[in-house]
Motif scaffolding. Structure first.
Motif, PDB file in Angstrom:
ATOM      1  N   MET A   1       6.552   1.567  -7.034  1.00 50.31           N
ATOM      2  CA  MET A   1       5.756   2.225  -8.061  1.00 50.31           C
ATOM      3  C   MET A   1       6.410   3.347  -8.651  1.00 50.31           C
ATOM      4  SD  MET A   1       2.729   2.309  -9.374  1.00 50.31           S
ATOM      5  CE  MET A   1       1.385   1.095  -8.531  1.00 50.31           C
ATOM      6  N   TYR A   2       7.507   4.104  -7.839  1.00 50.42           N
ATOM      7  CA  TYR A   2       8.107   4.959  -8.006  1.00 50.42           C
ATOM      8  C   TYR A   2       9.402   4.689  -9.120  1.00 50.42           C
ATOM      9  CZ  TYR A   2       6.253   7.857  -4.519  1.00 50.42           C
ATOM     10  OH  TYR A   2       5.484   8.540  -3.567  1.00 50.42           O
ATOM     11  N   VAL A   3       9.746   3.183  -8.999  1.00 52.04           N
ATOM     12  CA  VAL A   3      10.802   2.817  -9.773  1.00 52.04           C
ATOM     13  C   VAL A   3      10.080   2.348 -11.289  1.00 52.04           C
ATOM     14  CG1 VAL A   3      12.145   0.840 -10.325  1.00 52.04           C
ATOM     15  CG2 VAL A   3      11.857   1.499  -8.002  1.00 52.04           C
ATOM     16  N   TRP A   4       8.921   2.060 -11.427  1.00 48.35           N
ATOM     17  CA  TRP A   4       8.150   1.907 -12.628  1.00 48.35           C
ATOM     18  C   TRP A   4       7.923   3.287 -13.299  1.00 48.35           C
ATOM     19  CZ3 TRP A   4       6.986  -2.583 -14.983  1.00 48.35           C
ATOM     20  CH2 TRP A   4       6.855  -3.735 -14.033  1.00 48.35           C
ATOM     21  N   CYS A   5       7.380   4.260 -12.421  1.00 51.34           N
ATOM     22  CA  CYS A   5       7.496   5.486 -12.935  1.00 51.34           C
ATOM     23  C   CYS A   5       8.739   6.374 -13.621  1.00 51.34           C
ATOM     24  CB  CYS A   5       6.844   6.526 -11.891  1.00 51.34           C
ATOM     25  SG  CYS A   5       5.206   6.237 -11.617  1.00 51.34           S
ATOM     26  N   SER A  39       4.339  -0.286 -19.524  1.00 50.87           N
ATOM     27  CA  SER A  39       3.038   0.003 -19.120  1.00 50.87           C
ATOM     28  C   SER A  39       2.069  -0.946 -18.598  1.00 50.87           C
ATOM     29  CB  SER A  39       2.568   0.793 -20.525  1.00 50.87           C
ATOM     30  OG  SER A  39       3.271   1.721 -20.527  1.00 50.87           O
ATOM     31  N   MET A  40       2.171  -2.201 -19.231  1.00 48.64           N
ATOM     32  CA  MET A  40       0.991  -3.315 -18.879  1.00 48.64           C
ATOM     33  C   MET A  40       1.658  -3.683 -17.532  1.00 48.64           C
ATOM     34  SD  MET A  40       0.324  -6.712 -20.956  1.00 48.64           S
ATOM     35  CE  MET A  40       2.108  -7.522 -20.901  1.00 48.64           C
ATOM     36  N   ARG A  45       0.097  -3.958 -11.830  1.00 49.87           N
ATOM     37  CA  ARG A  45       0.487  -3.623 -10.518  1.00 49.87           C
ATOM     38  C   ARG A  45      -0.470  -2.591  -9.697  1.00 49.87           C
ATOM     39  NH1 ARG A  45       3.984  -4.345  -6.391  1.00 49.87           N
ATOM     40  NH2 ARG A  45       4.833  -2.464  -5.337  1.00 49.87           N
ATOM     41  N   THR A  46      -1.013  -1.624 -10.682  1.00 52.11           N
ATOM     42  CA  THR A  46      -1.888  -0.778 -10.155  1.00 52.11           C
ATOM     43  C   THR A  46      -3.232  -1.754  -9.819  1.00 52.11           C
ATOM     44  OG1 THR A  46      -0.919   0.954 -11.343  1.00 52.11           O
ATOM     45  CG2 THR A  46      -3.146   1.547 -10.428  1.00 52.11           C
ATOM     46  N   THR A  47      -3.883  -2.400 -10.658  1.00 47.71           N
ATOM     47  CA  THR A  47      -4.975  -2.979 -10.154  1.00 47.71           C
ATOM     48  C   THR A  47      -4.736  -3.994  -9.211  1.00 47.71           C
ATOM     49  OG1 THR A  47      -4.628  -4.531 -12.251  1.00 47.71           O
ATOM     50  CG2 THR A  47      -5.832  -2.732 -12.526  1.00 47.71           C
ATOM     51  N   LYS A  49      -2.871  -3.745  -6.707  1.00 47.93           N
ATOM     52  CA  LYS A  49      -2.890  -2.970  -5.301  1.00 47.93           C
ATOM     53  C   LYS A  49      -4.187  -2.432  -5.006  1.00 47.93           C
ATOM     54  CE  LYS A  49       1.503  -2.883  -4.001  1.00 47.93           C
ATOM     55  NZ  LYS A  49       1.837  -3.429  -2.420  1.00 47.93           N
ATOM     56  N   ARG A  50      -4.756  -2.117  -5.884  1.00 53.44           N
ATOM     57  CA  ARG A  50      -6.380  -1.527  -5.932  1.00 53.44           C
ATOM     58  C   ARG A  50      -7.180  -2.741  -5.085  1.00 53.44           C
ATOM     59  NH1 ARG A  50      -8.831   1.754 -10.214  1.00 53.44           N
ATOM     60  NH2 ARG A  50      -7.932   3.148  -9.464  1.00 53.44           N
ATOM     61  N   LYS A  51      -7.049  -3.953  -5.632  1.00 56.69           N
ATOM     62  CA  LYS A  51      -7.742  -5.013  -5.181  1.00 56.69           C
ATOM     63  C   LYS A  51      -7.130  -5.436  -3.680  1.00 56.69           C
ATOM     64  CE  LYS A  51      -9.055  -7.118  -9.660  1.00 56.69           C
ATOM     65  NZ  LYS A  51      -8.474  -8.110 -10.387  1.00 56.69           N
ATOM     66  N   GLU A  52      -5.902  -5.305  -3.513  1.00 54.37           N
ATOM     67  CA  GLU A  52      -5.454  -5.560  -2.234  1.00 54.37           C
ATOM     68  C   GLU A  52      -5.851  -4.621  -1.121  1.00 54.37           C
ATOM     69  OE1 GLU A  52      -1.024  -5.433  -0.405  1.00 54.37           O
ATOM     70  OE2 GLU A  52      -1.104  -6.687  -2.455  1.00 54.37           O
ATOM     71  N   HIS A  53      -6.076  -3.370  -1.452  1.00 52.64           N
ATOM     72  CA  HIS A  53      -6.124  -2.477  -0.656  1.00 52.64           C
ATOM     73  C   HIS A  53      -7.847  -2.571  -0.204  1.00 52.64           C
ATOM     74  CE1 HIS A  53      -6.767   1.571   1.308  1.00 52.64           C
ATOM     75  NE2 HIS A  53      -7.849   1.826   0.525  1.00 52.64           N
ATOM     76  N   ARG A  54      -8.512  -2.835  -0.909  1.00 55.45           N
ATOM     77  CA  ARG A  54     -10.167  -3.041  -0.708  1.00 55.45           C
ATOM     78  C   ARG A  54     -10.240  -4.375  -0.086  1.00 55.45           C
ATOM     79  NH1 ARG A  54     -15.162  -5.009  -4.461  1.00 55.45           N
ATOM     80  NH2 ARG A  54     -16.551  -4.218  -2.916  1.00 55.45           N
ATOM     81  N   TYR A  55      -9.450  -5.238  -0.214  1.00 55.43           N
ATOM     82  CA  TYR A  55      -9.487  -6.531   0.798  1.00 55.43           C
ATOM     83  C   TYR A  55      -8.988  -6.208   2.037  1.00 55.43           C
ATOM     84  CZ  TYR A  55      -8.538 -11.229   2.476  1.00 55.43           C
ATOM     85  OH  TYR A  55      -8.348 -12.379   3.292  1.00 55.43           O
ATOM     86  N   GLU A  56      -7.851  -5.386   2.186  1.00 58.17           N
ATOM     87  CA  GLU A  56      -7.532  -5.046   3.420  1.00 58.17           C
ATOM     88  C   GLU A  56      -8.481  -4.143   4.106  1.00 58.17           C
ATOM     89  OE1 GLU A  56      -3.617  -3.187   2.789  1.00 58.17           O
ATOM     90  OE2 GLU A  56      -2.839  -5.511   2.585  1.00 58.17           O
ATOM     91  N   SER A  57      -9.069  -3.261   3.389  1.00 62.06           N
ATOM     92  CA  SER A  57     -10.101  -2.270   4.200  1.00 62.06           C
ATOM     93  C   SER A  57     -11.364  -3.170   4.581  1.00 62.06           C
ATOM     94  CB  SER A  57     -10.483  -1.152   3.123  1.00 62.06           C
ATOM     95  OG  SER A  57     -11.108  -1.636   2.072  1.00 62.06           O
TER      96      SER A  57
END
Length: 82
Positions: A1-5, A39-40, A45-47, A49-57
């Protein structure tokens, strides 16, 4: 994520310098396309990662509930012997 930013930040600096020094039309076109693609990519990647985090939780929650059920069954089995 830091690389993208970091890439987006560098492109922003290049776009700023491009507008100040008027380096050319080709660089502006390429720069705008790079901004769009990166940007795309960041959005995808952000979406994901969010889905992956929800699945892991949810998996962690299921594991915790299964452990609680096993503890309750063991306690129930121990109490039924009395």
């Amino acid at each position: 994520m830091y690389v993208w930013c970091a890439i987006l930040f560098c492109l922003g600096i290049l776009a700023f310098l491009d507008t100040i020094f008027n380096m050319g039309d080709i660089f502006r076109t390429v720069n705008s396309i790079l901004f769009m693609l990166i940007s795309m990519g960041l959005l995808v990647r952000t979406t994901s990662k969010r889905k992956e985090h929800r699945y892991e939780s949810l998996q962690a929650r299921i594991h915790e509930l299964e452990r609680q059920i096993a503890d309750l069954k063991a306690t129930h089995k121990a109490l039924s012997g009395y």
